[in-house]
Design an enzyme around this catalytic site. Structure first.
Site, mmCIF file in Angstrom:
data_model
loop_
_atom_site.group_PDB
_atom_site.id
_atom_site.type_symbol
_atom_site.label_atom_id
_atom_site.label_comp_id
_atom_site.label_asym_id
_atom_site.label_seq_id
_atom_site.Cartn_x
_atom_site.Cartn_y
_atom_site.Cartn_z
ATOM 1 N N GLU A 79 0.853 -1.190 0.000
ATOM 2 C CA GLU A 79 0.000 0.000 0.000
ATOM 3 C C GLU A 79 0.891 1.243 0.000
ATOM 4 O OE1 GLU A 79 -2.149 0.594 3.814
ATOM 5 O OE2 GLU A 79 -1.433 -1.417 4.304
ATOM 6 N N CYS A 111 -3.251 -3.916 4.335
ATOM 7 C CA CYS A 111 -2.248 -4.887 4.824
ATOM 8 C C CYS A 111 -2.542 -6.314 4.394
ATOM 9 C CB CYS A 111 -2.178 -4.834 6.345
ATOM 10 S SG CYS A 111 -1.912 -3.182 6.979
ATOM 11 N N HIS A 233 -1.838 -10.640 11.978
ATOM 12 C CA HIS A 233 -1.357 -9.356 11.467
ATOM 13 C C HIS A 233 -1.005 -8.518 12.698
ATOM 14 C CE1 HIS A 233 -0.906 -5.567 9.578
ATOM 15 N NE2 HIS A 233 -1.997 -5.053 10.125
HETATM 16 N N1 CAA Z 1 1.506 2.291 30.774
HETATM 17 C C1 CAA Z 1 1.034 1.191 30.188
HETATM 18 N N2 CAA Z 1 0.025 1.198 29.274
HETATM 19 C C2 CAA Z 1 -0.503 2.394 28.946
HETATM 20 C C3 CAA Z 1 -0.056 3.596 29.529
HETATM 21 C C4 CAA Z 1 0.999 3.524 30.490
HETATM 22 N N3 CAA Z 1 1.497 4.617 31.067
HETATM 23 N N4 CAA Z 1 -0.776 4.602 28.996
HETATM 24 C C5 CAA Z 1 -1.659 4.055 28.129
HETATM 25 N N5 CAA Z 1 -1.489 2.727 28.109
HETATM 26 C C6 CAA Z 1 -2.204 1.738 27.284
HETATM 27 C C7 CAA Z 1 -3.689 1.991 27.177
HETATM 28 O O1 CAA Z 1 -4.375 1.504 28.310
HETATM 29 C C8 CAA Z 1 -4.019 1.233 25.912
HETATM 30 O O2 CAA Z 1 -4.087 -0.148 26.188
HETATM 31 P P1 CAA Z 1 -5.328 -1.020 25.655
HETATM 32 O O3 CAA Z 1 -5.374 -0.818 24.160
HETATM 33 O O4 CAA Z 1 -4.995 -2.386 26.055
HETATM 34 O O5 CAA Z 1 -6.531 -0.452 26.299
HETATM 35 C C9 CAA Z 1 -2.765 1.437 25.054
HETATM 36 O O6 CAA Z 1 -1.740 1.877 25.960
HETATM 37 C C10 CAA Z 1 -2.929 2.470 23.982
HETATM 38 O O7 CAA Z 1 -3.445 3.619 24.579
HETATM 39 P P2 CAA Z 1 -4.570 4.484 23.844
HETATM 40 O O8 CAA Z 1 -5.665 3.609 23.379
HETATM 41 O O9 CAA Z 1 -4.883 5.638 24.694
HETATM 42 O O10 CAA Z 1 -3.690 4.937 22.594
HETATM 43 P P3 CAA Z 1 -4.001 5.966 21.494
HETATM 44 O O11 CAA Z 1 -5.384 6.487 21.562
HETATM 45 O O12 CAA Z 1 -2.904 6.960 21.533
HETATM 46 O O13 CAA Z 1 -3.900 5.124 20.126
HETATM 47 C C11 CAA Z 1 -3.786 3.415 18.515
HETATM 48 C C12 CAA Z 1 -3.505 3.798 19.978
HETATM 49 C C13 CAA Z 1 -5.308 3.498 18.259
HETATM 50 C C14 CAA Z 1 -3.320 2.007 18.273
HETATM 51 C C15 CAA Z 1 -3.050 4.421 17.576
HETATM 52 O O14 CAA Z 1 -1.659 4.294 17.767
HETATM 53 C C16 CAA Z 1 -3.367 4.227 16.109
HETATM 54 O O15 CAA Z 1 -4.339 4.792 15.610
HETATM 55 N N6 CAA Z 1 -2.550 3.434 15.361
HETATM 56 C C17 CAA Z 1 -2.759 3.187 13.951
HETATM 57 C C18 CAA Z 1 -3.954 2.302 13.688
HETATM 58 C C19 CAA Z 1 -3.699 0.839 13.968
HETATM 59 O O16 CAA Z 1 -2.582 0.364 14.055
HETATM 60 N N7 CAA Z 1 -4.800 0.079 14.111
HETATM 61 C C20 CAA Z 1 -4.708 -1.338 14.329
HETATM 62 C C21 CAA Z 1 -5.894 -2.081 13.775
HETATM 63 S S1 CAA Z 1 -6.061 -1.737 12.013
HETATM 64 C C22 CAA Z 1 -4.844 -2.688 11.295
HETATM 65 O O17 CAA Z 1 -4.358 -3.590 11.887
HETATM 66 C C23 CAA Z 1 -4.383 -2.341 9.914
HETATM 67 C C24 CAA Z 1 -3.102 -1.614 10.001
HETATM 68 O O18 CAA Z 1 -2.046 -2.227 9.948
HETATM 69 C C25 CAA Z 1 -3.137 -0.162 10.178
#
Ligand code: CAA
Length: 389
Positions: A79, A111, A233
């Site tokens: 992609e 992906c 994945h």
């Molecule tokens: N210590 C330990 N853990 C902590 C922490 C700390 N101090 N602070 C936060 N966390 C944890 C949270 O509890 C959370 O854990 P859970 O998911 O188990 O609840 C984790 O860290 C992430 O925290 P947030 O959810 O608050 O994180 P965020 O809102 O900043 O975003 C994300 C996380 C959504 C993955 C973001 O990085 C993102 O959008 N990434 C790109 C999208 C992606 O990868 N999606 C995956 C599915 S789609 C797919 O697979 C296709 C692809 O390749 C893109």
């Protein structure tokens, strides 16, 4: 006749950043990135490494002269395509030195597309058992600075040679796939960066997983006890853990313990590289096969592929006796350990670089920035100039 993975290679660029340092720079608790997201390091691609050069580097790692003669189909899933018309597969076909009577095609579905390529390869080999197919999954995951997706970026490529009587993994013709038109993650034509609805994408991934797994169980009458290990994945390693938890929610203690036991080895490489989109599932498989203990003879591995937008697929394969001797563990460990750490400032500068969009010629500084033998040397008269360093 068995068809499957005969060889598997991997390439990632020579530079990376440390996730704790990225967290500090973003004012985030480091444990969020290292535990919450589950990433330790993130590969960064200089301009001299794009989807084509990374795929060619991964291919060159595994191909010998016999493969180059026997391969007559090159399928490149990405992609991060570099041209709206010409497929990256044609460049890789040339750069890898594959005999000329071959088809070369690029596939796209976020992906997922390398998995579609594997299915096509299996069909091709079942009709032509003496031929081999080269499948590539190659991508640069880019969400941009200071975005939610930033800690889940990465770069790299996996190259897989499929053949009859494979030496690593015999694939079953048991896959169950599903498609649904959703907007969890996408990249508009005008944008260098992916757009994502992060939380929705996580949920969509899990919904697809449980849906195709349920259908797979119904169609094949298999359950978790039939699987020695599972690979997913891995956009970031915590997602792999969420997937494993979702599937083992109602499993027996024995199944859960066995499957959980393979989780760490199956994410070891992904943790050090980040998301490589199309190659991520296969990087996890590679990690399991190289970093995990020797799996029992004919052990079945379940594989879940997910490409936003979205297509998901569950399928499986059985490891071949002696597969460990066909892995390139030392080479991959040294590829990862010989990388150079970038400062966050250097990373920020690289991430914001792009090739001129107005057709201007450019010559890239590839000597300093790229260890791969194949590099993008520049663009001349609107034609990308790849070469062996
Ligand atoms: N210590 C330990 N853990 C902590 C922490 C700390 N101090 N602070 C936060 N966390 C944890 C949270 O509890 C959370 O854990 P859970 O998911 O188990 O609840 C984790 O860290 C992430 O925290 P947030 O959810 O608050 O994180 P965020 O809102 O900043 O975003 C994300 C996380 C959504 C993955 C973001 O990085 C993102 O959008 N990434 C790109 C999208 C992606 O990868 N999606 C995956 C599915 S789609 C797919 O697979 C296709 C692809 O390749 C893109």
């Amino acid at each position: 006749m068995e068809i499957g993975i005969d060889k598997i290679g991997f390439y990632t660029p020579e530079v990376f950043i440390d996730m704790e340092k990225l967290a500090e720079a973003r004012g985030v608790e480091p444990a969020k990135y290292t535990i919450g997201i589950g990433q330790e390091k993130m590969a960064v691609a200089p301009l001299s490494q794009d989807a084509v050069s990374m795929a060619a580097n991964a291919a060159l790692e595994v191909l010998d002269d016999e493969d180059k003669e026997a391969i007559d189909f090159v399928l490149l899933g990405t992609e991060s395509g570099v041209d709206h018309s010409k497929s990256g597969a044609v460049w890789v076909h040339h750069l890898a030195g594959i005999q000329k009577y071959a088809r070369s095609v690029e596939l796209k579905q976020a992906c997922y597309s390398a998995t579609a390529a594997i299915t096509m390869a299996m069909g091709h080999i079942s009709l032509h058992p003496d031929r081999k197919v080269l499948v590539l999954g190659t991508d640069i995951a880019k969400y941009g600075l200071n975005t939610g997706g930033e800690p889940t970026q990465g770069a790299g490529a996996v190259a897989i040679v499929l053949s009859a009587n494979p030496r690593i993994l015999a694939l079953d013709a048991d896959s169950v796939s599903m498609s649904e038109d959703i907007s969890d993650f996408w990249r508009p034509l005008h944008s260098d960066y992916a757009l994502v609805d992060g939380k929705f994408s996580n949920q969509a991934y899990l919904n697809f997983l449980t849906d195709v797994w349920g259908e797979y169980k119904q169609r094949t009458h298999r359950d978790l006890s039939d699987f020695e290990a599972l690979c997913f994945h891995v956009p970031y390693t915590k997602m792999g853990k969420k997937a494993l938890k979702a599937l083992t929610e109602q499993a027996s203690e024995e199944d859960t313990a066995r499957l959980m036991g393979y989780y760490e080895p199956s994410i070891s490489y992904n943790k050090a590289v980040g998301n490589i989109y199309t190659g991520s599932l296969y990087l996890s498989l590679l990690s399991l096969l190289e970093q995990g203990p020797e799996l029992p003879e004919n052990a079945r591995i379940g594989l879940f592929s997910y490409g936003s937008g979205a297509v998901g697929e569950f399928f499986s394969g059985k490891v071949k006796p002696g597969y460990k001797s066909h892995m390139m563990k030392e080479a991959h460990e040294s590829l990862l350990s010989n990388r150079r750490e970038l400062t966050i400032e250097e990373y920020e500068a690289i991430l914001q670089q792009s090739l001129p969009k107005d057709g201007t010629d450019v010559a890239l500084d590839f000597e300093e920035t790229s260890t791969g033998s194949v590099v993008l040397k520049g663009v001349q008269d609107n034609i990308r100039q790849y070469g062996i360093k």
